[in-house]
Design a protein around this motif. Structure first.
Motif, short mmCIF file in Angstrom:
data_model
loop_
_atom_site.label_atom_id
_atom_site.label_comp_id
_atom_site.label_asym_id
_atom_site.label_seq_id
_atom_site.Cartn_x
_atom_site.Cartn_y
_atom_site.Cartn_z
N UNK A 1 4.18 9.57 -5.84
CA UNK A 1 3.16 10.31 -6.66
C UNK A 1 3.68 10.57 -8.11
N UNK A 2 4.80 11.05 -8.37
CA UNK A 2 5.39 11.26 -9.51
C UNK A 2 5.72 10.02 -10.53
N UNK A 3 6.33 8.96 -9.61
CA UNK A 3 6.22 7.75 -10.27
C UNK A 3 5.04 7.11 -10.74
N UNK B 1 6.83 -2.40 -17.27
CA UNK B 1 7.11 -3.70 -16.64
C UNK B 1 8.24 -3.20 -15.65
N UNK B 2 9.30 -2.55 -16.07
CA UNK B 2 10.55 -2.14 -15.37
C UNK B 2 10.10 -1.25 -14.12
N UNK B 3 9.25 -0.37 -14.44
CA UNK B 3 9.04 0.76 -13.67
C UNK B 3 7.96 -0.13 -12.22
N UNK B 4 7.19 -0.75 -12.92
CA UNK B 4 6.33 -1.32 -11.84
C UNK B 4 7.11 -2.41 -10.89
N UNK B 5 7.89 -2.91 -11.52
CA UNK B 5 8.99 -4.12 -10.82
C UNK B 5 9.47 -3.13 -9.63
N UNK B 6 10.49 -2.15 -10.21
CA UNK B 6 11.06 -1.54 -9.21
C UNK B 6 10.16 -0.58 -8.08
N UNK B 7 9.05 -0.25 -8.78
CA UNK B 7 8.37 0.59 -7.94
C UNK B 7 7.58 -0.52 -6.69
N UNK B 8 7.50 -1.56 -7.10
CA UNK B 8 6.71 -2.62 -5.79
C UNK B 8 7.86 -3.14 -5.00
N UNK B 9 9.12 -3.21 -5.59
CA UNK B 9 10.32 -3.73 -4.95
C UNK B 9 10.61 -2.52 -3.57
N UNK C 1 8.60 -0.15 -2.63
CA UNK C 1 7.42 0.05 -1.86
C UNK C 1 7.18 -0.99 -0.94
N UNK C 2 7.49 -2.24 -1.22
CA UNK C 2 7.63 -3.41 -0.08
C UNK C 2 8.75 -3.07 0.84
N UNK C 3 9.73 -2.72 0.61
CA UNK C 3 11.06 -2.62 1.19
C UNK C 3 10.86 -1.49 2.36
N UNK D 1 1.62 -5.18 3.57
CA UNK D 1 0.54 -4.70 3.48
C UNK D 1 0.02 -3.56 2.61
N UNK D 2 -0.90 -3.95 1.80
CA UNK D 2 -1.42 -2.74 0.86
C UNK D 2 -3.02 -2.53 1.18
N UNK D 3 -3.34 -1.41 1.57
CA UNK D 3 -4.81 -1.19 1.71
C UNK D 3 -5.48 -2.21 2.57
N UNK D 4 -4.70 -2.76 3.50
CA UNK D 4 -5.20 -3.70 4.64
C UNK D 4 -5.17 -5.17 3.91
N UNK D 5 -4.33 -5.17 2.93
CA UNK D 5 -4.54 -6.57 2.05
C UNK D 5 -3.20 -7.21 2.35
N UNK D 6 -3.20 -8.45 2.85
CA UNK D 6 -1.80 -9.00 3.22
C UNK D 6 -1.37 -9.64 1.86
#
Length: 93
Positions: free
Chosen positions: A14-16, A59-67, A69-71, A86-91
């Protein structure tokens, strides 16, 4: 530690997200000021540099966050057995 060394900062998810949203708002404000007819050319030059820095950081924060989140997110059968995030029931691929 030099300015080019990487740092690890402990933040909650949430802070991120709050930081990311704040950067988006800063980018929006910078763009609005650049579009203002009363903004001087010298100020616009400074704003362009500022905008680039905020966008690169976002962009850096988003990329690291997504990586991360996925892992750390489980896959679900709703993705037809594929190993997808899966994010919000979307593959996602």
């Amino acid at each position: 530690m030099t300015n080019n060394d990487n740092m690890n900062i402990q933040l909650t998810r949430l802070e991120t997200l709050d930081i990311s949203m704040s950067i988006i708002l800063l980018i929006h404000d910078v763009k609005n000021e650049m579009d203002d007819p009363e903004t001087t050319e010298s100020r616009k030059t400074v704003l362009k540099s500022t905008l680039k820095k905020w966008e690169n950081l976002r962009i850096k924060i988003k990329k690291q966050f997504e990586e991360q989140d996925i892992s750390h997110s489980p896959t679900r059968r709703g993705c037809a057995g594929r190993n997808q995030y899966v994010s919000e029931n979307i593959c996602l691929k």
